[in-house]
Motif scaffolding. Structure first.
Motif, PDB file in Angstrom:
ATOM      1  N   UNK A 292      -1.369  -1.276   5.258  1.00  0.00           N
ATOM      2  CA  UNK A 292      -0.597  -1.978   4.322  1.00  0.00           C
ATOM      3  C   UNK A 292       0.703  -2.460   4.976  1.00  0.00           C
ATOM      4  N   UNK A 293       0.995  -1.305   5.439  1.00  0.00           N
ATOM      5  CA  UNK A 293       2.437  -1.278   5.945  1.00  0.00           C
ATOM      6  C   UNK A 293       2.436  -2.306   7.283  1.00  0.00           C
ATOM      7  N   UNK A 294       1.351  -2.346   8.223  1.00  0.00           N
ATOM      8  CA  UNK A 294       1.137  -2.966   9.480  1.00  0.00           C
ATOM      9  C   UNK A 294       1.219  -4.510   9.153  1.00  0.00           C
ATOM     10  N   UNK A 295       0.633  -4.672   7.842  1.00  0.00           N
ATOM     11  CA  UNK A 295       0.342  -6.390   7.652  1.00  0.00           C
ATOM     12  C   UNK A 295       1.621  -6.608   7.044  1.00  0.00           C
ATOM     13  N   UNK A 296       2.154  -5.983   6.272  1.00  0.00           N
ATOM     14  CA  UNK A 296       3.553  -6.247   5.537  1.00  0.00           C
ATOM     15  C   UNK A 296       4.703  -6.464   6.761  1.00  0.00           C
ATOM     16  N   UNK A 301       1.143 -12.553   8.936  1.00  0.00           N
ATOM     17  CA  UNK A 301       0.196 -12.113   7.900  1.00  0.00           C
ATOM     18  C   UNK A 301       0.829 -12.011   6.555  1.00  0.00           C
ATOM     19  N   UNK A 302       0.039 -11.934   5.401  1.00  0.00           N
ATOM     20  CA  UNK A 302       0.541 -11.952   4.114  1.00  0.00           C
ATOM     21  C   UNK A 302      -0.754 -10.902   3.334  1.00  0.00           C
ATOM     22  N   UNK A 303       0.192 -10.016   2.759  1.00  0.00           N
ATOM     23  CA  UNK A 303      -0.620  -9.182   1.642  1.00  0.00           C
ATOM     24  C   UNK A 303      -0.806  -9.758   0.611  1.00  0.00           C
ATOM     25  N   UNK A 304      -2.227  -9.677   0.145  1.00  0.00           N
ATOM     26  CA  UNK A 304      -2.435 -10.061  -1.538  1.00  0.00           C
ATOM     27  C   UNK A 304      -2.902  -8.908  -2.151  1.00  0.00           C
ATOM     28  N   UNK A 305      -2.563  -8.818  -3.401  1.00  0.00           N
ATOM     29  CA  UNK A 305      -2.780  -7.609  -4.210  1.00  0.00           C
ATOM     30  C   UNK A 305      -4.008  -8.035  -5.325  1.00  0.00           C
ATOM     31  N   UNK A 306      -5.161  -7.512  -5.370  1.00  0.00           N
ATOM     32  CA  UNK A 306      -5.972  -7.840  -6.336  1.00  0.00           C
ATOM     33  C   UNK A 306      -5.557  -7.088  -7.769  1.00  0.00           C
ATOM     34  N   UNK A 347      -2.126   4.301  -0.432  1.00  0.00           N
ATOM     35  CA  UNK A 347      -0.927   3.349  -0.045  1.00  0.00           C
ATOM     36  C   UNK A 347      -0.086   2.863  -1.094  1.00  0.00           C
ATOM     37  N   UNK A 348       0.026   3.287  -2.060  1.00  0.00           N
ATOM     38  CA  UNK A 348       0.969   3.188  -3.127  1.00  0.00           C
ATOM     39  C   UNK A 348       0.588   1.859  -3.974  1.00  0.00           C
ATOM     40  N   UNK A 349      -0.846   1.539  -3.534  1.00  0.00           N
ATOM     41  CA  UNK A 349      -1.437   0.357  -4.418  1.00  0.00           C
ATOM     42  C   UNK A 349      -2.216   0.649  -5.326  1.00  0.00           C
ATOM     43  N   UNK A 350      -1.574   0.793  -6.524  1.00  0.00           N
ATOM     44  CA  UNK A 350      -2.361   1.370  -7.763  1.00  0.00           C
ATOM     45  C   UNK A 350      -1.312   1.832  -8.756  1.00  0.00           C
ATOM     46  N   UNK A 351      -1.848   1.916 -10.108  1.00  0.00           N
ATOM     47  CA  UNK A 351      -0.794   2.185 -11.077  1.00  0.00           C
ATOM     48  C   UNK A 351      -1.726   3.391 -11.701  1.00  0.00           C
ATOM     49  N   UNK A 352      -0.809   4.463 -12.105  1.00  0.00           N
ATOM     50  CA  UNK A 352      -1.360   5.662 -12.715  1.00  0.00           C
ATOM     51  C   UNK A 352      -2.204   5.230 -13.973  1.00  0.00           C
ATOM     52  N   UNK A 353      -3.350   5.909 -14.404  1.00  0.00           N
ATOM     53  CA  UNK A 353      -4.040   5.384 -15.517  1.00  0.00           C
ATOM     54  C   UNK A 353      -3.631   6.302 -16.775  1.00  0.00           C
ATOM     55  N   UNK A 530      -6.121  -4.154  -1.906  1.00  0.00           N
ATOM     56  CA  UNK A 530      -5.125  -5.156  -1.123  1.00  0.00           C
ATOM     57  C   UNK A 530      -5.862  -6.060  -0.230  1.00  0.00           C
ATOM     58  N   UNK A 531      -5.722  -7.148  -0.045  1.00  0.00           N
ATOM     59  CA  UNK A 531      -6.414  -7.825   0.933  1.00  0.00           C
ATOM     60  C   UNK A 531      -5.162  -8.586   1.950  1.00  0.00           C
ATOM     61  N   UNK A 532      -5.914  -8.756   3.026  1.00  0.00           N
ATOM     62  CA  UNK A 532      -4.733  -9.365   4.128  1.00  0.00           C
ATOM     63  C   UNK A 532      -5.128 -10.606   4.541  1.00  0.00           C
ATOM     64  N   UNK A 533      -4.119 -11.533   4.702  1.00  0.00           N
ATOM     65  CA  UNK A 533      -4.502 -13.001   5.226  1.00  0.00           C
ATOM     66  C   UNK A 533      -3.582 -13.534   6.303  1.00  0.00           C
ATOM     67  N   UNK A 534      -4.035 -14.675   6.836  1.00  0.00           N
ATOM     68  CA  UNK A 534      -2.799 -15.506   7.342  1.00  0.00           C
ATOM     69  C   UNK A 534      -1.816 -15.869   6.554  1.00  0.00           C
TER      70      UNK A 534
END
Lengths: 557, 334
Positions: A292-296, A301-306, A347-353, A530-534
């Motif tokens: 995730x960090x490398x993309x950010x 590149x751009x990071x998308x969060x679903x 990678x920090x991408x989530x929320x505690x349930x 996470x998704x990564x794209x141009x």
């Protein structure tokens, strides 16, 4: 001896120096080269999409191939991700929510008793094979799915049976009849009210297929899909690529913007990222949390969060000692540090349930306070429950990553360490994925990790499926905590039979309170994959269901 | 020789028969029910029961086996239980992809391996010998996935010289005729497409070829050293023959037999064992096809896939045996 060692070492040294030398020249040449490449692709885009001013090809990298392109016959995300773009549904989800909006149906209304739904259909829509979309087509599709006697009911229609209580002739089947009123009006008669009915219709498995094409291709329709969607199926190279082309006659004004949409399989997550960085693909799913960090940090590149529509959880088998004791279950809820898991393994991408359903769903009860992380208190609770010195147990862990749990083995090890702090000695048990599902479905486990990805964005799809007593039966229990609460059951059944969303939401709020008190699970995390794209990708908003429609997506200059 | 070939081909029948029995029983012995594997987390009891019935999984195993054999006799490889696709139809492109890659990998492996082996033997105990054998040792023990990822990182991401994944540039589709893309682009006269396909073959070819290359180099070296001790080599040298010809013509011919054996075995291994390379390079080959089928307990695909690979393995070894005769006139098949 010493002499040749010297030779070897000096050669290595020379090689590494040469490599370093190359490295520096590489760096200076890379930007120029990539710039050139981009220039090329831009001119390419310009020439192909000149008349529309947009266009271009979007190559979407993913980990596995589709199973079949007949959406009604599949349950796997990789198939539905493609068919979502070939087919339209009567209703669709609005933006990134799970609220419904008009698609092939423009208006709808429900009768007083909740049993009759009438839909007005969009006029002037054509299937990709040139035939008309109308009431007959809708009736044909529903009859094909529901009626085992229908001549084109070839194969399995798992989601239909799953969302509408079985098939024609089954006791639980909800739909009595689907009837054409006039060319552009369809009426659904239900046997009893079905709360999630509209949300169900928006699911991509219920994409409306061309009846002529279904008749023409028969059981090969899954390799020759024909719908009304923004993209037309062109070519499928198995395990490699699926190519879709723009539907120039799409009913939505000015859409789609892309000329071509290609789904390409690259199984390895790291290799897929390399392919993105080298420009072979434009967008990818399944980014490693570590990347995730490398993309950010990459400006290309751009990071998308679903948005999350899933839950990863630890189920405690309430039929087995000591998990039949609610104190023990609460103690375990206090022993696990969820935020630490998210930081380390998501990678920090989530929320505690804190609830069994994700916050993106309506009806989510945000007023519930999660059990705090407090090992000391957990220990006290255990002592009160009669286990001052803890106990020995098993902790079942999934063998392979799932969207809701990217690193299950490491997560299990971390939870094991958390449990050890309150004196619980848990042995990690793993089986291969299929046997894992079988064994947990039969209830062979004590504690087990599992998760769920929502289908239709309705709370019923989480709470009833995963925690109702109806589903706490082997050999294929959905409720692997084997948690049986009559109070909860009544609420959930009542909510199923209402069609007013506000009333239903109220019931689900209460349901979540009961679940929280009884603590059959430790709800762990709602992941936001996470998704990564141009960086040039515009108007792409990943949908929580996991299938994205590329109707509005385009590349900026 | 023809009777020999016929005899060898006849031997295929018991080999494949035994193979089918082993594969059939092993995949049924491993835990995991295909219906469950297909439906995953979302399986309901009814759906599972219905699917099991449809797949014929409720029948006793020997009935299932005879169905399978009967279909095979008719040349029917069966239908994938996961996708419902005809295996005979589906398997062709995967096989072509793997054969093409294997061919390139072996080409690289043989060219580099044999030359390195010869020179290492020729210049025995020199720095070339030490270095090349050290590299060969590293090559044999190199994890393929690591090598593949490194190649991609250097040549695709940093240098942007070569594409990292797939068989061709998906933005410029090529016309498919035989599914051997090198051939296809030549047949259709698509020269830029040919260049593109060749570029896509290089990195996976090297990754897949490294282990056989190292094995071949070591084999060639030791075999050459053996031969170089023989009298006829001394005679050749005594006649004043150029050292290059001594090595490449006289010695190699005799040293090549064991190398050829290794080449045959390695080629066979690559066919089924390319799963890692195929995964990293997104190569739609037969290794991945079978591997995925195992995950999904797709019995017909596993059975038929392995039989197809086994058949080709046997055929390659037959070709190797025939090549012995071509290399060494003392070998004669009757």
């Amino acid at each position: 001896m010493r002499k040749w060692l010297l030779v070897v070492l000096s050669v290595f040294l020379a090689m590494s120096m040469a490599l370093v030398g190359c490295g520096s020249t590489e760096e200076s040449s890379t930007p120029a080269e990539s710039g050139q490449q981009e220039g090329n692709s831009e001119t390419e885009t310009g020439s192909t999409g000149e008349n529309e001013g947009q266009g271009g090809t979007m190559v979407f990298g993913r980990g596995a191939d589709s199973k079949s392109l007949d959406p009604s016959q599949v349950t796997d995300g990789e198939s539905l991700a493609v068919t979502k773009n070939i087919f339209d549904t009567l209703l669709d989800y609005k933006g990134q929510t799970t609220q419904v909006e008009p698609a092939l149906a423009t208006e709808w209304e429900n009768s007083e008793d909740g049993l009759t739904w009438t839909f007005k259909l969009r006029e002037g829509v054509k299937f990709h094979d040139g035939t008309d979309f109308n009431a007959d087509a809708v009736v044909f599709n529903f009859e094909r799915w529901m009626d085992p006697e229908h001549p084109y009911h070839q194969g399995n229609f798992p989601y239909y049976g799953y969302m509408f209580g079985g098939y024609k002739g089954d006791e639980g089947h909800i739909i009595e009849e689907v009837k054409k009123v006039d060319d552009y009006t369809v009426e659904f008669k239900l046997k009893r009210p079905l709360g999630p009915f509209l949300n169900n219709l928006a699911m991509s498995p219920f994409g409306i297929a061309s009846p002529e094409a279904v008749k023409k291709y028969g059981d090969k329709f899954g390799e020759n899909p024909v719908g009304t969607g923004p993209f037309v199926f062109k070519d499928w190279k198995k395990n490699d690529t699926i190519t879709l082309e723009k539907n120039a006659d799409y009913w939505m004004e000015g859409a789609p913007k892309l000329d071509r949409l290609i789904f390409k399989v690259i199984p390895d997550n790291s290799a897929r990222l390399t392919a993105l960085q080298s420009g072979e693909i434009d967008l990818m799913i399944g980014l490693n949390p570590d990347d995730v960090e490398a993309v950010e940090s990459d400006s290309n590149l751009k990071l998308f969060k679903r948005p999350s529509m899933n839950v990863g959880y630890l189920a405690m088998n309430t039929e087995k000692e000591p998990f039949d004791n609610v104190q023990v279950r609460r103690a375990i809820n206090m022993a696990i540090n969820k935020q630490a898991l998210i930081d380390a393994f998501y990678g920090g991408l989530g929320v505690p349930a804190k609830n069994p359903m994700p916050p993106s769903l309506w009806g989510y009860n945000d007023s519930i306070e999660d059990y705090e992380y407090n090992p000391e208190k957990a220990k006290e609770l255990l002592a009160e429950a009669g286990y001052p010195n803890g106990f020995k147990t098993e902790l079942w862990a999934m063998p392979n990553p799932r969207p809701y749990m990217p690193q299950p083995q490491k997560i299990a090890a971390a939870v094991q360490a958390d449990l050890e702090k309150i004196g619980i000695d848990a042995e990690i048990i793993t089986h291969e994925w299929t046997p894992y599902l079988e064994k947990t479905g039969k209830g062979e486990h004590t504690m087990a990790f599992l998760g769920w990805t929502g289908d239709n964005g309705d709370p019923d799809n989480f709470l009833y499926v995963l925690l109702d007593k109806d589903n706490a039966k082997g050999p294929d229990a959905g409720n692997i905590a084997f948690y049986k609460s009559d109070e909860l059951h009544e609420l959930l059944i009542q909510a199923q039979q209402l069609s007013d969303q506000a009333e239903r939401a109220e019931l689900y709020m209460q349901a979540q309170e009961i679940i929280h008190e009884d603590a059959p699970w430790v709800p762990l995390v709602h992941s936001t994959p996470p998704l990564a794209g141009k960086a040039t990708i515009q108007d792409f908003a990943p949908h929580p269901t996991g299938s994205d429609k590329f109707t509005h997506v385009y590349f900026s200059e | 020789m023809w009777t020999y070939i016929a005899r060898r081909l006849l031997m295929l029948i018991p080999v494949l028969f035994g193979m089918s029995l082993i594969v059939f029983s092993i995949i049924r012995a491993i835990p995991g029910d295909p219906a469950r594997a297909i439906l995953g987390e979302k399986a309901s009891d009814e759906a599972l029961a219905q699917l099991r019935e449809e797949l014929g999984l409720n029948e006793p195993w020997y009935i299932q086996y005879f169905h399978f054999l009967g279909d095979l006799m008719r040349g029917d490889l069966g239908v994938s239980i996961r996708t419902g696709a005809e295996i005979a139809e589906e398997i062709g492109p995967f096989l072509a992809a793997t054969l093409e890659l294997t061919f390139v990998a072996m080409l690289i492996a043989i060219f580099v391996g044999v030359n390195a082996g010869i020179i290492a033997a020729w210049k025995q105990a020199t720095w070339f010998d030490y270095i090349s054998m050290l590299i060969a040792l590293i090559g044999v023990s190199m994890p393929v996935f690591w090598l593949g990822l490194m190649e991609q990182w250097v040549f695709a991401k940093e240098l942007q010289l070569l594409p990292s994944t797939g068989r061709y540039n998906v933005r410029e589709p090529i016309e498919v005729v035989t599914h051997f893309y090198v051939l296809d682009t030549i047949i259709t006269g698509n020269w830029s497409g040919l260049w593109d396909v060749v570029k896509h073959l290089i990195l996976p070819g090297i990754a897949l070829g490294t282990i056989p290359m190292a094995i071949i180099a070591r084999m060639t070296r030791s075999s050459m050293l053996e031969v170089m001790k023989q009298d006829y080599i001394r005679t050749a040298r005594a006649k004043g023959l150029n050292e290059f010809w001594v090595n490449y013509k006289h010695a190699l011919k005799n040293a090549f037999i064991p190398v050829l054996t290794v080449v045959g075995l390695q080629t066979g291994l690559l066919l089924g064992g390319a799963v890692l390379t195929e995964t990293i390079f997104g190569w739609p080959g037969i290794g991945r096809y079978i591997y995925d089928a195992i995950t999904y307990r797709d019995y017909p695909v596993i059975q038929s896939g392995i039989l197809v690979v086994a058949t080709i393995f046997v055929l390659i070894n037959l070709i190797v045996d025939l090549l012995y005769a071509a290399v060494d006139p003392r070998i004669n098949y009757k």
